[in-house]
Design an enzyme around this catalytic site. Sequence first.
Site, mmCIF file in Angstrom:
data_model
loop_
_atom_site.group_PDB
_atom_site.id
_atom_site.type_symbol
_atom_site.label_atom_id
_atom_site.label_comp_id
_atom_site.label_asym_id
_atom_site.label_seq_id
_atom_site.Cartn_x
_atom_site.Cartn_y
_atom_site.Cartn_z
ATOM 1 N N TRP A 82 -4.446 1.975 -6.789
ATOM 2 C CA TRP A 82 -4.231 2.025 -5.345
ATOM 3 C C TRP A 82 -4.121 3.477 -4.903
ATOM 4 O O TRP A 82 -5.096 4.131 -4.591
ATOM 5 C CB TRP A 82 -2.965 1.223 -4.990
ATOM 6 C CG TRP A 82 -2.512 1.399 -3.573
ATOM 7 C CD1 TRP A 82 -3.303 1.570 -2.469
ATOM 8 C CD2 TRP A 82 -1.167 1.421 -3.108
ATOM 9 N NE1 TRP A 82 -2.530 1.691 -1.343
ATOM 10 C CE2 TRP A 82 -1.221 1.615 -1.689
ATOM 11 C CE3 TRP A 82 0.067 1.296 -3.714
ATOM 12 C CZ2 TRP A 82 -0.060 1.684 -0.912
ATOM 13 C CZ3 TRP A 82 1.203 1.359 -2.935
ATOM 14 C CH2 TRP A 82 1.141 1.538 -1.551
ATOM 15 N N ASP B 71 -6.764 -3.889 -11.483
ATOM 16 C CA ASP B 71 -6.674 -4.314 -10.084
ATOM 17 C C ASP B 71 -7.106 -3.186 -9.160
ATOM 18 O O ASP B 71 -6.682 -2.041 -9.320
ATOM 19 C CB ASP B 71 -5.233 -4.713 -9.767
ATOM 20 C CG ASP B 71 -5.065 -5.074 -8.296
ATOM 21 O OD1 ASP B 71 -5.505 -6.170 -7.911
ATOM 22 O OD2 ASP B 71 -4.493 -4.265 -7.540
ATOM 23 N N TYR C 295 -9.281 0.863 -0.998
ATOM 24 C CA TYR C 295 -8.632 1.994 -1.643
ATOM 25 C C TYR C 295 -9.563 3.206 -1.700
ATOM 26 O O TYR C 295 -10.664 3.136 -2.253
ATOM 27 C CB TYR C 295 -8.181 1.634 -3.054
ATOM 28 C CG TYR C 295 -7.177 0.510 -3.146
ATOM 29 C CD1 TYR C 295 -6.458 0.082 -2.038
ATOM 30 C CD2 TYR C 295 -6.943 -0.132 -4.358
ATOM 31 C CE1 TYR C 295 -5.536 -0.943 -2.129
ATOM 32 C CE2 TYR C 295 -6.016 -1.155 -4.456
ATOM 33 C CZ TYR C 295 -5.319 -1.569 -3.347
ATOM 34 O OH TYR C 295 -4.412 -2.589 -3.449
ATOM 35 N N SER D 236 -3.054 -12.231 -1.211
ATOM 36 C CA SER D 236 -2.032 -11.194 -1.328
ATOM 37 C C SER D 236 -1.226 -11.132 -0.040
ATOM 38 O O SER D 236 -1.801 -11.051 1.047
ATOM 39 C CB SER D 236 -2.678 -9.834 -1.603
ATOM 40 O OG SER D 236 -1.706 -8.796 -1.672
ATOM 41 N N GLN E 85 -0.667 -12.066 -4.834
ATOM 42 C CA GLN E 85 -0.249 -10.702 -5.179
ATOM 43 C C GLN E 85 0.762 -10.197 -4.150
ATOM 44 O O GLN E 85 0.390 -9.601 -3.142
ATOM 45 C CB GLN E 85 -1.458 -9.775 -5.266
ATOM 46 C CG GLN E 85 -1.080 -8.413 -5.866
ATOM 47 C CD GLN E 85 -2.290 -7.591 -6.265
ATOM 48 O OE1 GLN E 85 -2.386 -6.421 -5.907
ATOM 49 N NE2 GLN E 85 -3.204 -8.183 -7.003
ATOM 50 N N ARG F 54 5.190 11.517 -5.999
ATOM 51 C CA ARG F 54 4.469 10.901 -4.884
ATOM 52 C C ARG F 54 5.165 11.187 -3.567
ATOM 53 O O ARG F 54 4.515 11.423 -2.545
ATOM 54 C CB ARG F 54 4.341 9.397 -5.103
ATOM 55 C CG ARG F 54 3.625 8.673 -3.966
ATOM 56 C CD ARG F 54 3.444 7.209 -4.277
ATOM 57 N NE ARG F 54 2.595 7.034 -5.429
ATOM 58 C CZ ARG F 54 2.398 5.856 -6.042
ATOM 59 N NH1 ARG F 54 3.029 4.785 -5.598
ATOM 60 N NH2 ARG F 54 1.604 5.762 -7.072
ATOM 61 N N GLY G 195 0.488 1.573 -11.498
ATOM 62 C CA GLY G 195 -0.354 2.743 -11.360
ATOM 63 C C GLY G 195 0.159 3.820 -12.306
ATOM 64 O O GLY G 195 1.226 3.689 -12.907
ATOM 65 N N GLN H 299 2.613 7.953 -18.922
ATOM 66 C CA GLN H 299 3.432 7.015 -18.158
ATOM 67 C C GLN H 299 3.171 5.574 -18.592
ATOM 68 O O GLN H 299 4.095 4.765 -18.703
ATOM 69 C CB GLN H 299 3.150 7.163 -16.663
ATOM 70 C CG GLN H 299 3.654 8.454 -16.051
ATOM 71 C CD GLN H 299 3.251 8.594 -14.595
ATOM 72 O OE1 GLN H 299 2.190 8.118 -14.194
ATOM 73 N NE2 GLN H 299 4.077 9.248 -13.803
#
Length: 338
Positions: free
Chosen positions: A21, A49, A54, A151, A176, A227, A284, A290
């Site tokens: 995303w 996904d 996006y 979703s 979702q 972020r 993500g 990570q």
Amino acid sequence: MKFSHVGSSGLVVSRLAYGNWLTRGPSRNAETDQECVRAALDLGITTFDTADLYADGAAEESLGRALRGMRREGVEVLTKVFGPTGPGRNDMGLSRKHIRESIDGSLRRLGMEYVDVYQAHRYDPSTPLAETMEAFADVVHSGKAHYIGVSEWTAGQIRRGHALARELRIPLVSNQPQYSALWRVPEAEVMPVCEELGIGQFVWSPLAQGVLTGKYLPGRSRPEGSRAADANDGSEVLTPWLKDDVLERVQRLRPVADGLGLTLAQLALAWVLRHPGVSSAVLGASRPEQLADNVKALEARLDDGVVAAVEEALGPVANRDPAATESSSPTDPEWRLS
């Protein structure tokens, strides 16, 4: 890696899915994109996904390049339709026109002949639900998707959509929703209806946009490179969580995680995955390491005492309002004409 069926369907997915995303938008370079997908595959993640919206389609293109050369039958690819993909009034929503054109665009960008699950990104009040489901039936019957999903639909919308899907003999297998220890909105209505209908959950933002990792501290500036500090990487979605009362409550989870030998992120993921309705949690990553850390959450087992401790720590700041699901979708049937 561990695997699970999606609801009562025969589709099997990895318990952690890789999502692109925000973390694969224009603020990330192509080399990092490829490294994260390779890391996911090396860790046994087979479920990916994305959505046509996006990064204006660039996310699908990037994911397609990263998976090129993989045995197509060995991965599960999910994408979505609803958001604007162009300037026209028909370049958005869930009309027959937009769905039929959007699936072709997604497959072209992905470089694939089909997706495994094609999902309605939001509910469209401006289009009759029967038209939407008939268009999805065309997508499935033409072999461009194996299954369909939704979703951020409400419990009532899911029930009506599922009934039409059964009439049209197409498998609506997934929902979702946003779901985390801080965002418990689906628990009251959406998850019970999905369990009744045999619909599995691909939950997004299980770490509450990174807030449940504990890296944001009350009274402190946002960490450089996070972020929240990147205006080009969706920092606005973090704003509701970056309040000192929320951040202070998250820090109360540290002794709980320490007692289990887990990081805060691993604890948050284990908390989500413990729910029997969750088929997969969508993650993500901006760095491959990570993902390696997050996969360790699959080994955690949370007993009733741990679950109660998480509830006590976050209870006052967790959102449980079912109405928050409906507010995430447009409610005015004329929204595309305004």
